[in-house]
Motif scaffolding. Sequence first.
Motif, mmCIF file in Angstrom:
data_model
loop_
_atom_site.group_PDB
_atom_site.id
_atom_site.type_symbol
_atom_site.label_atom_id
_atom_site.label_comp_id
_atom_site.label_asym_id
_atom_site.label_seq_id
_atom_site.Cartn_x
_atom_site.Cartn_y
_atom_site.Cartn_z
ATOM 1 N N ARG A 193 0.750 -1.205 0.076
ATOM 2 C CA ARG A 193 0.068 -0.034 0.043
ATOM 3 C C ARG A 193 0.865 1.236 -0.067
ATOM 4 O O ARG A 193 0.323 2.580 0.293
ATOM 5 C CB ARG A 193 -1.021 0.150 1.147
ATOM 6 N N TYR A 194 1.917 1.276 -0.387
ATOM 7 C CA TYR A 194 2.890 2.399 -0.440
ATOM 8 C C TYR A 194 2.460 3.331 -1.454
ATOM 9 O O TYR A 194 2.317 2.911 -2.719
ATOM 10 C CB TYR A 194 4.400 1.788 -0.514
ATOM 11 N N ALA A 195 2.384 4.541 -1.125
ATOM 12 C CA ALA A 195 2.091 5.569 -2.075
ATOM 13 C C ALA A 195 3.233 6.926 -1.811
ATOM 14 O O ALA A 195 3.215 7.183 -0.580
ATOM 15 C CB ALA A 195 0.943 6.141 -1.832
ATOM 16 N N GLU A 196 4.029 7.455 -2.585
ATOM 17 C CA GLU A 196 5.187 8.117 -2.526
ATOM 18 C C GLU A 196 4.460 9.545 -1.797
ATOM 19 O O GLU A 196 5.214 9.979 -0.895
ATOM 20 C CB GLU A 196 5.613 8.548 -3.743
ATOM 21 N N ARG A 197 3.560 10.011 -2.172
ATOM 22 C CA ARG A 197 2.913 11.167 -1.770
ATOM 23 C C ARG A 197 2.545 10.934 -0.211
ATOM 24 O O ARG A 197 2.822 11.963 0.793
ATOM 25 C CB ARG A 197 1.908 11.574 -2.216
ATOM 26 N N ASP A 198 1.793 9.981 0.270
ATOM 27 C CA ASP A 198 1.656 9.579 1.635
ATOM 28 C C ASP A 198 2.874 9.379 2.421
ATOM 29 O O ASP A 198 2.957 9.584 3.673
ATOM 30 C CB ASP A 198 0.581 8.318 1.571
ATOM 31 N N ALA A 199 3.928 8.599 1.764
ATOM 32 C CA ALA A 199 4.925 8.261 2.508
ATOM 33 C C ALA A 199 5.587 9.514 3.008
ATOM 34 O O ALA A 199 6.283 9.706 4.293
ATOM 35 C CB ALA A 199 5.824 7.628 1.525
ATOM 36 N N GLU A 200 5.783 10.601 2.007
ATOM 37 C CA GLU A 200 6.491 11.835 2.475
ATOM 38 C C GLU A 200 5.823 12.535 3.702
ATOM 39 O O GLU A 200 6.210 13.158 4.727
ATOM 40 C CB GLU A 200 6.432 13.074 1.185
ATOM 41 N N VAL A 201 4.321 12.934 3.410
ATOM 42 C CA VAL A 201 3.457 13.153 4.850
ATOM 43 C C VAL A 201 3.764 12.636 6.000
ATOM 44 O O VAL A 201 4.010 12.916 6.968
ATOM 45 C CB VAL A 201 1.977 13.450 4.298
ATOM 46 N N ASN A 202 3.857 10.992 6.071
ATOM 47 C CA ASN A 202 4.101 10.075 7.188
ATOM 48 C C ASN A 202 5.237 10.484 7.697
ATOM 49 O O ASN A 202 5.387 10.387 8.847
ATOM 50 C CB ASN A 202 3.568 8.793 6.823
ATOM 51 N N GLN A 203 6.203 10.507 6.680
ATOM 52 C CA GLN A 203 7.731 10.832 7.233
ATOM 53 C C GLN A 203 8.039 11.897 8.292
ATOM 54 O O GLN A 203 8.458 11.906 9.209
ATOM 55 C CB GLN A 203 8.690 10.552 6.342
ATOM 56 N N ARG A 204 7.355 13.122 7.603
ATOM 57 C CA ARG A 204 7.192 14.434 8.293
ATOM 58 C C ARG A 204 6.684 14.110 9.776
ATOM 59 O O ARG A 204 7.028 14.647 10.660
ATOM 60 C CB ARG A 204 6.581 15.417 7.332
ATOM 61 N N LEU A 205 5.500 13.504 9.571
ATOM 62 C CA LEU A 205 4.547 13.269 11.021
ATOM 63 C C LEU A 205 5.598 12.453 11.904
ATOM 64 O O LEU A 205 5.628 13.013 13.023
ATOM 65 C CB LEU A 205 3.394 12.623 10.604
ATOM 66 N N HIS A 206 6.177 11.442 11.532
ATOM 67 C CA HIS A 206 6.913 10.535 12.516
ATOM 68 C C HIS A 206 8.122 11.561 12.817
ATOM 69 O O HIS A 206 8.478 11.450 14.094
ATOM 70 C CB HIS A 206 7.382 9.300 11.865
ATOM 71 N N LEU A 207 8.724 12.130 11.780
ATOM 72 C CA LEU A 207 9.954 13.209 12.599
ATOM 73 C C LEU A 207 9.236 14.178 13.458
ATOM 74 O O LEU A 207 10.185 14.515 14.489
ATOM 75 C CB LEU A 207 10.698 13.755 11.251
ATOM 76 N N ASP A 208 8.161 14.669 13.444
ATOM 77 C CA ASP A 208 7.829 15.619 14.418
ATOM 78 C C ASP A 208 7.560 14.896 15.819
ATOM 79 O O ASP A 208 7.605 15.511 16.938
ATOM 80 C CB ASP A 208 6.229 16.143 13.776
#
Length: 158
Positions: free
Chosen positions: A70-85
């Motif tokens: 279920r990997y999506a490039e756009r969602d992954a970028e948003v999720n990565q920023r959320l995880h880093l926060d």
Amino acid sequence: MEAVNKIIKHTLKTKLEERKGNWLEELPKVMWSYNTTPRSTTGETPFMLTYGYEAMVPVEVGLGSLRRDRYAERDAEVNQRLHLDLLEEARENSQLRVAAYQQRVIRYYNKKVKGQLLKVGDLVLRKVMPNMKNPRHGVFGVNWEGPYKIKTILWKGT
């Protein structure tokens, strides 16, 4: 670092007993398992505390998983920023877990200690620290000096 090296050496030794050598081939697997296994003290993996999200296990990459399918490039970028926060909060929580773990260890080791108040005139021994030992004596050198007589008590426990 010594504790980490001890864990890695022990795991590597276990793997090498099964494979009879080839430590160079086994080292990446041991390091991967170390970095992706949650620690009992922090409740998190070192990889998670470093990068903010869990690592994929090599089997998960080869065979596939729900996360990978279920990997999506756009969602992954948003999720990565959320995880880093949220990473700083995860690190703080792990520090609290480490402190609680250390308190449990201290309580465990000190539960059998019986305190004794010393008075002026009592005889005591003093522990010889490693840097004060005579190196020529080796392991058979003295561990304690004394006896010494207590002259004054500066405050309770000294």
